[in-house]
Design an enzyme around this catalytic site. Structure first.
Site, short mmCIF file in Angstrom:
data_model
loop_
_atom_site.label_atom_id
_atom_site.label_comp_id
_atom_site.label_asym_id
_atom_site.label_seq_id
_atom_site.Cartn_x
_atom_site.Cartn_y
_atom_site.Cartn_z
N ASN A 119 0.84 -1.21 0.00
CA ASN A 119 0.00 0.00 0.00
C ASN A 119 0.87 1.25 0.00
O ASN A 119 1.90 1.32 0.64
CB ASN A 119 -1.00 -0.01 1.16
CG ASN A 119 -0.38 -0.19 2.53
OD1 ASN A 119 0.60 -0.90 2.69
ND2 ASN A 119 -0.95 0.46 3.52
N ILE A 120 0.41 2.22 -0.78
CA ILE A 120 1.12 3.49 -0.92
C ILE A 120 0.12 4.61 -0.64
O ILE A 120 -0.86 4.78 -1.39
CB ILE A 120 1.73 3.64 -2.33
CG1 ILE A 120 2.69 2.48 -2.62
CG2 ILE A 120 2.44 4.99 -2.47
CD1 ILE A 120 3.21 2.44 -4.05
N GLU A 121 0.33 5.31 0.45
CA GLU A 121 -0.63 6.33 0.88
C GLU A 121 -0.25 7.72 0.35
O GLU A 121 0.82 7.91 -0.22
CB GLU A 121 -0.73 6.31 2.41
CG GLU A 121 -1.22 4.95 2.89
CD GLU A 121 -1.58 4.87 4.36
OE1 GLU A 121 -1.19 5.77 5.13
OE2 GLU A 121 -2.26 3.89 4.72
N CYS A 176 -4.12 0.44 -2.45
CA CYS A 176 -3.90 -0.76 -1.62
C CYS A 176 -2.82 -1.66 -2.23
O CYS A 176 -2.52 -1.60 -3.43
CB CYS A 176 -5.18 -1.59 -1.55
SG CYS A 176 -6.55 -0.82 -0.70
N GLU A 193 -2.98 -4.83 -2.90
CA GLU A 193 -3.47 -5.77 -3.91
C GLU A 193 -3.50 -5.12 -5.29
O GLU A 193 -3.16 -5.73 -6.30
CB GLU A 193 -4.87 -6.27 -3.54
CG GLU A 193 -4.94 -7.02 -2.23
CD GLU A 193 -5.19 -6.13 -1.01
OE1 GLU A 193 -4.74 -4.96 -1.01
OE2 GLU A 193 -5.83 -6.60 -0.07
N CYS A 199 -10.05 -5.30 0.28
CA CYS A 199 -11.20 -4.38 0.32
C CYS A 199 -12.06 -4.58 -0.93
O CYS A 199 -11.66 -5.25 -1.89
CB CYS A 199 -10.73 -2.93 0.44
SG CYS A 199 -10.17 -2.20 -1.11
N CYS A 210 -10.51 -3.51 -4.32
CA CYS A 210 -9.51 -4.46 -4.83
C CYS A 210 -10.15 -5.73 -5.36
O CYS A 210 -9.68 -6.32 -6.34
CB CYS A 210 -8.49 -4.79 -3.73
SG CYS A 210 -7.40 -3.39 -3.37
N1 THU Z 1 -5.16 -1.61 2.66
C1 THU Z 1 -4.58 -2.46 1.78
O1 THU Z 1 -3.51 -2.17 1.23
N2 THU Z 1 -5.19 -3.63 1.53
C2 THU Z 1 -6.29 -4.10 2.18
O2 THU Z 1 -6.72 -5.21 1.94
C3 THU Z 1 -6.94 -3.25 3.17
C4 THU Z 1 -6.43 -1.85 3.28
C5 THU Z 1 -4.46 -0.37 3.00
C6 THU Z 1 -5.04 0.90 2.47
C7 THU Z 1 -4.48 1.91 3.45
O3 THU Z 1 -3.18 2.30 3.07
C8 THU Z 1 -4.38 1.13 4.75
O4 THU Z 1 -4.42 -0.23 4.40
C9 THU Z 1 -5.47 1.43 5.77
O5 THU Z 1 -6.72 1.31 5.19
#
Ligand code: THU
Length: 133
Positions: A43-45, A54, A56, A87, A90
């Protein structure tokens, strides 16, 4: 058949590459192609939170731009006691490129593994067939 534990190891490794600057919630994913290739994602925010991507989706886009279109399985790893599921967004993106029988391998911090089918996680899904009717 494939080595689910190895795919999980790759997802755990990918987790360390995440950029979860705002949530501090690290997620890694490892996507297995039909030919045995593995593409990682994390995940890259973003400071504009909604632009976060996310693990995935990072993994699948990583694979798609390398020309991969056929996949066997995806493993997802976080730091959760419960199995960490993908989620809804994804699941829909996975459905664009993967059959309903894609194995979605969930893990938890105990190192347990639970494998579900994409079709179980996203039943009655929207797809390209509706655009043609
Ligand atoms: N996130 C994912 O990368 N995959 C998931 O299956 C659930 C959520 C990430 C998105 C965000 O960066 C962090 O988790 C919190 O929601």
């Amino acid at each position: 058949m494939y080595d689910a534990k190895e795919l999980v190891r790759k997802a755990v490794e990918a987790k360390s590459k995440a950029y979860p600057k705002y949530s501090n919630f690290y997620v890694g994913a490892a996507l297995l192609t039909e030919n045995g290739g593995i593409f990682q994602g994390a995940n890259i925010e973003n400071s504009s939170y909604g632009l976060t991507i996310c693990a995935e989706r990072t993994a699948i886009f990583h694979a798609v731009i390398e020309g991969e279109r056929n996949f066997q399985a995806i493993a997802i790893a976080g730091d959760t006691n419960e199995f960490l599921p993908p989620c809804g967004a994804c699941r829909q993106v996975l459905a664009e490129f993967c059959d309903k029988d894609l194995d979605v391998i969930l893990t938890n911090t105990k190192g347990e593994i639970k494998t579900l089918k994409l079709g179980e996680l996203l039943p009655y899904s929207f797809g390209e067939e509706f655009l043609k009717s």
